[in-house]
Design a protein around this motif. Structure first.
Motif, mmCIF file in Angstrom:
data_model
loop_
_atom_site.group_PDB
_atom_site.id
_atom_site.type_symbol
_atom_site.label_atom_id
_atom_site.label_comp_id
_atom_site.label_asym_id
_atom_site.label_seq_id
_atom_site.Cartn_x
_atom_site.Cartn_y
_atom_site.Cartn_z
ATOM 1 N N ARG A 85 -0.012 0.402 -3.865
ATOM 2 C CA ARG A 85 -0.231 -0.827 -3.104
ATOM 3 C C ARG A 85 0.904 -1.816 -3.374
ATOM 4 N NH1 ARG A 85 -1.608 -3.627 0.722
ATOM 5 N NH2 ARG A 85 -2.294 -1.633 1.474
ATOM 6 N N GLY A 118 1.914 -3.677 2.462
ATOM 7 C CA GLY A 118 1.949 -2.260 2.798
ATOM 8 C C GLY A 118 1.790 -1.372 1.585
ATOM 9 N N VAL A 119 2.049 -0.090 1.822
ATOM 10 C CA VAL A 119 1.879 0.908 0.763
ATOM 11 C C VAL A 119 3.205 1.638 0.569
ATOM 12 C CG1 VAL A 119 0.731 3.090 0.232
ATOM 13 C CG2 VAL A 119 -0.581 1.216 1.211
ATOM 14 N N GLN A 120 3.638 1.770 -0.683
ATOM 15 C CA GLN A 120 4.835 2.559 -0.991
ATOM 16 C C GLN A 120 4.402 3.983 -1.328
ATOM 17 O OE1 GLN A 120 6.488 0.524 -4.468
ATOM 18 N NE2 GLN A 120 8.218 -0.183 -3.234
ATOM 19 N N ARG A 178 11.751 -6.232 2.920
ATOM 20 C CA ARG A 178 11.964 -6.030 4.346
ATOM 21 C C ARG A 178 12.238 -7.342 5.081
ATOM 22 N NH1 ARG A 178 7.052 -4.302 5.077
ATOM 23 N NH2 ARG A 178 6.866 -4.871 2.899
ATOM 24 N N THR A 229 1.891 -7.844 -6.659
ATOM 25 C CA THR A 229 1.987 -6.470 -7.161
ATOM 26 C C THR A 229 3.418 -6.178 -7.627
ATOM 27 O OG1 THR A 229 2.355 -5.659 -4.916
ATOM 28 C CG2 THR A 229 0.122 -5.538 -5.746
ATOM 29 N N LEU A 244 11.607 6.399 -3.681
ATOM 30 C CA LEU A 244 10.757 5.756 -2.683
ATOM 31 C C LEU A 244 10.809 6.604 -1.412
ATOM 32 C CD1 LEU A 244 9.068 3.392 -1.648
ATOM 33 C CD2 LEU A 244 11.155 2.094 -1.311
ATOM 34 N N LEU A 245 9.723 7.323 -1.123
ATOM 35 C CA LEU A 245 9.730 8.241 0.021
ATOM 36 C C LEU A 245 9.540 7.507 1.333
ATOM 37 C CD1 LEU A 245 7.554 11.193 -1.374
ATOM 38 C CD2 LEU A 245 10.035 10.893 -1.513
ATOM 39 N N GLU A 246 8.592 6.557 1.345
ATOM 40 C CA GLU A 246 8.389 5.788 2.576
ATOM 41 C C GLU A 246 7.589 4.533 2.272
ATOM 42 O OE1 GLU A 246 5.749 7.339 5.768
ATOM 43 O OE2 GLU A 246 4.910 8.667 4.256
ATOM 44 N N PHE A 247 7.643 3.608 3.245
ATOM 45 C CA PHE A 247 6.834 2.398 3.152
ATOM 46 C C PHE A 247 5.938 2.360 4.380
ATOM 47 C CE2 PHE A 247 5.627 -1.956 3.586
ATOM 48 C CZ PHE A 247 5.505 -2.412 2.288
ATOM 49 N N ILE A 248 4.644 2.294 4.134
ATOM 50 C CA ILE A 248 3.690 2.290 5.254
ATOM 51 C C ILE A 248 3.137 0.867 5.377
ATOM 52 C CG2 ILE A 248 1.612 3.392 6.190
ATOM 53 C CD1 ILE A 248 2.135 5.490 3.736
ATOM 54 N N PRO A 249 3.607 0.104 6.380
ATOM 55 C CA PRO A 249 3.134 -1.273 6.485
ATOM 56 C C PRO A 249 1.650 -1.311 6.838
ATOM 57 C CG PRO A 249 4.937 -0.825 8.040
ATOM 58 C CD PRO A 249 4.527 0.483 7.442
ATOM 59 N N ASP A 250 0.948 -2.333 6.348
ATOM 60 C CA ASP A 250 -0.465 -2.467 6.687
ATOM 61 C C ASP A 250 -0.608 -2.711 8.182
ATOM 62 O OD1 ASP A 250 -1.107 -2.197 4.088
ATOM 63 O OD2 ASP A 250 -1.187 -4.347 3.675
ATOM 64 N N ARG A 295 -1.573 -6.253 8.932
ATOM 65 C CA ARG A 295 -0.798 -7.214 8.181
ATOM 66 C C ARG A 295 -0.745 -8.581 8.875
ATOM 67 N NH1 ARG A 295 5.423 -7.547 6.274
ATOM 68 N NH2 ARG A 295 4.930 -9.006 4.641
#
Ligand code: FAD
Ligand code: FAD
Lengths: 269, 349
Positions: free
Chosen positions: A165, A169-171, B23, B113, B205-211, B214
């Motif tokens: 988290r 978003g989520v990494q 970002r 976080t 860091l493989l990917e970022f999944i935005p909420d 959001r």
């Protein structure tokens, strides 16, 4: 697979009261529980054990009574437990706590190499979320905080992929074993204890380690001596000076007037 | 234990703020902290610096200009391909190197976080004290006095780091006010290299999944919030809160009792274990005002409470109280606001 799960015993904060005169916490009679956030870490560790086999060792630093919290975890299915307990640990802040826990994890790893350490996101009393990062740094292991999901563990390839988290978003992160994971709350549901595990929990000896047993030589790094932070003051929040400006609705008759009145007050102040 | 600052640590000077960005956006908590840092530095008679770590595509120099506008005198910039997107390992190394080289006495980070992940690792590497999740920062003598709620906000404690440097603290978003921006302020940039290459770094860091939601739930920074409490009796009645929120262009908040009952999503929870908010107007319907809820919203400019119980704790810190049934008051209030706002629009037109 060998997993260590760190848990803290905490007072059940829903039942904590503050003494109205002395402003101190009234702990008497408040039941001690396993830090609720740590159960998400334990459940995740147990799922990996179900999948890969191996062992889940519980670790706690705390007073002798914390043995009860560790037994609770065994009843859910953990293999065994270590309680590091010594007067010398008293007054530890997060820096000193992470030092003591790291020493114990190294000792546990001597018995059987540890692949993963789990902690909760934070505790409900100290509430700092600092112990996980501290232990990872001291072990020199990869740190994965606020993990919401474990995508994949490759035990032979020594790698792990997780979702973490972040703000907005989520990494998705991939790293190597050994790693330390702090588990996010609400990510899984604790299983029920089985009769077998409950019986085992009552019998299994919880190993109690003193600072020497945990291999700690430098006593300037533990307890109060090893803690840079100093609590300088504890006090109650200031009450607001005046109470709210009140209006009462009589059985619905004047509800519109009350609302118009309120708007007037809001828009003129 | 010693509370004396050893001689070699006396050279540590200045207040630093870690400027968190991701970002293309700086997290507002960094500017809130900048405002607090300015006040602390003025009391100490020292400078304020913003610390910016990022990759080739991050507009760090623009962020530095914003930092000056919010109170910084200097900006430390560390730019490296491995710093594109937050990862603990390179950020910890970068931050630790900067601290060891330039020696600040205070280092502040947001209790996000990212901030909490980084702060814990940096403080352990530097073997110094770190106070978590503060709601107030001050100077006592020459040291940082960091105050944080404990036991769910029923008590506050002030924590200090006397014999170690830097003194570190994380601060909760929205507990300090946004400082005033002054675009005439300027400052200088100090650059330093990280000295790591991608193959040095284990974690990828493989990917970022935005909420997905959001942009729909932005509670922490909403100007108006209407909050549903358990006094609304059931999920259906939450509609009354949505109606009022729609008229006001407000966000909808919830107490823990409401999110736990599943009437509203967890992201909407306000309080100790939810979001801290400070809107201009906070309307609480059927909310008792438990301490864990209060700590998340009490710095709102205007608090309006609707509750059937004249002795509900919320009336002790609300500004305006209505004793009445929320199911009656909410529709009436929605109508009153609608009429009022319509009138205003007509006046302007
Ligand atoms: C009101 C209050 C405020 C405090 N504020 C600070 C502060 O600002 N800075 C500071 O350095 N210290 C602070 N402390 C001290 C701190 O609480 C202790 O160091 C404590 O031992 C660990 O920190 P934590 O409870 O915050 O744990 P967290 O860092 O929140 O815990 C994270 C995880 O680490 C593991 N863990 C934590 N403690 C143990 C343990 N004893 N045994 C096994 N696993 C454990 C658990 O898995 C837990 O979920 C505070 C204490 C109190 C009571
Ligand atoms: C560790 C911990 C963390 C917590 N964190 C949070 C947190 O982050 N956020 C949070 O909100 N809570 C939190 N809580 C829970 C908190 O203690 C309260 O239980 C919760 O805030 C109560 O929610 P409520 O006011 O909606 O419900 P209740 O306390 O049940 O209050 C309902 C209120 O509605 C009034 N009412 C009843 N009928 C009507 C009506 N028809 N019209 C108008 N009013 C009516 C009642 O008089 C009452 O005051 C936490 C608790 C713990 C132990």
């Amino acid at each position: 697979m060998h997993i260590v799960v760190c848990i803290k015993q905490v007072p059940d904060s829903a039942q904590i009261r503050v003494h109205p005169v002395t402003n101190t916490i009234m702990r008497q009679g408040v039941p001690a529980i396993v830090n609720p956030y740590d159960l998400f870490a334990l459940e995740e560790a147990l799922r990996l054990k179900d999948q890969f086999g191996g062992r889940v060792t519980m670790l706690c630093m705390g007073p002798p009574q914390a043995e009860e919290a560790l037994r609770k975890c065994i009843s859910f299915g953990a293999s065994d437990a270590v309680l590091v307990t010594d007067r010398a640990f008293a007054g530890a802040d997060t820096l000193a706590t992470s030092y003591a826990l790291t020493a114990a994890i190294r000792k546990i790893s001597e018995e059987q190499q540890v692949d993963l350490v789990f902690t909760g996101k934070q505790t409900i009393d100290g509430d700092t979320a600092q112990v996980g990062p501290g232990v990872a740094k001291r072990l020199g292991w990869n740190l994965l905080t606020y993990v919401s999901k474990i995508n994949e563990v490759d035990l032979d390839g020594r790698s792990i992929t997780v979702e973490r988290r972040a703000e907005g978003g989520v990494q998705r992160l991939k790293t190597t074993l050994p790693s330390l994971i702090t588990m996010l709350e609400g990510t899984n549901e604790m299983r029920f204890a089985t009769m077998d595990d409950m019986l085992r929990a009552a019998r299994v000896p919880v190993r109690k380690w003193s600072k020497d047993d945990a291999g700690i030589e430098d006593i300037t790094k533990i307890g109060l001596k090893g803690s840079p932070t100093i609590v300088s003051k504890v006090f109650a929040p200031k009450p607001r000076k005046e109470r709210a400006e009140m209006q009462t609705v009589d059985d619905g008759v004047n509800v519109n007037d009350v609302c118009l009145n309120l708007l007037q007050k809001i828009f003129t102040t | 234990r010693s509370t004396e600052l050893p001689e070699h640590l006396k050279a540590y000077k200045g207040v630093w703020v870690f400027i968190e960005h991701d970002r293309g956006q700086v997290h507002s908590v960094s500017w809130e902290l900048m405002g607090e840092a300015r006040k602390l530095a003025d009391k100490l008679g020292v400078d304020v610096s913003g610390v910016l770590l990022g990759g080739p595509n991050d507009p760090l120099e623009n962020y530095a200009k914003e930092a000056y506008a919010y109170g910084a005198d200097h900006a430390y910039i560390m730019r490296d391909p491995v710093l594109q997107g937050y990862r603990n390992e390179p950020f910890t190394k970068g931050m630790t190197d900067l601290v060891n080289t330039y020696q600040p006495e205070i280092l502040l980070l947001g209790a996000t976080t990212m901030g909490r992940d980084l702060a814990g690792s940096v403080a352990t590497t530097l073997a110094t004290g770190l106070t978590a999740d503060c709601t107030e920062l001050n100077i006592d003598g020459r040291a940082l006095a960091a105050t944080r709620p404990t036991f769910g906000g029923s008590l506050l404690c002030t924590i200090m780091t006397l014999a170690y440097r830097p003194q570190m603290a994380t601060m909760r978003p929205r507990t300090a006010a946004m400082p005033r921006r002054d675009d005439t302020r300027t400052g200088d940039i100090i650059r330093k290299d990280l000295g790591l290459v991608e193959t040095d770094i284990v974690t990828k860091l493989l990917e970022f999944i935005p909420d997905a939601n959001r942009n729909t739930v932005n509670l922490a920074y909403a100007d108006i919030i209407v909050t549903a409490g358990k006094g609304l009796k059931n999920a259906d009645n939450c509609k009354l809160v949505w109606d009022l929120a729609r008229v006001l262009g407000a966000e909808v908040g919830a107490t823990r009792a409401v999110t736990q009952a599943g009437w509203l999503e967890a992201e909407r929870q306000v309080g100790q274990t939810g979001k801290t908010v400070r809107p201009k107007l906070y309307i609480a319907a059927g909310v008792s005002g438990a301490i864990q809820h209060r700590v998340g919203m009490e710095s709102s400019d205007i608090i309006v409470a609707i509750n059937t119980d004249p002795n509900a704790p919320i009336f002790d810190f609300a500004h305006h109280g209505i004793v009445g049934n929320a199911m009656q008051v909410l529709p009436a209030l929605t109508q009153a606001f609608r009429t009022h706002l319509d009138k205003r629009v007509r006046k302007v037109a």
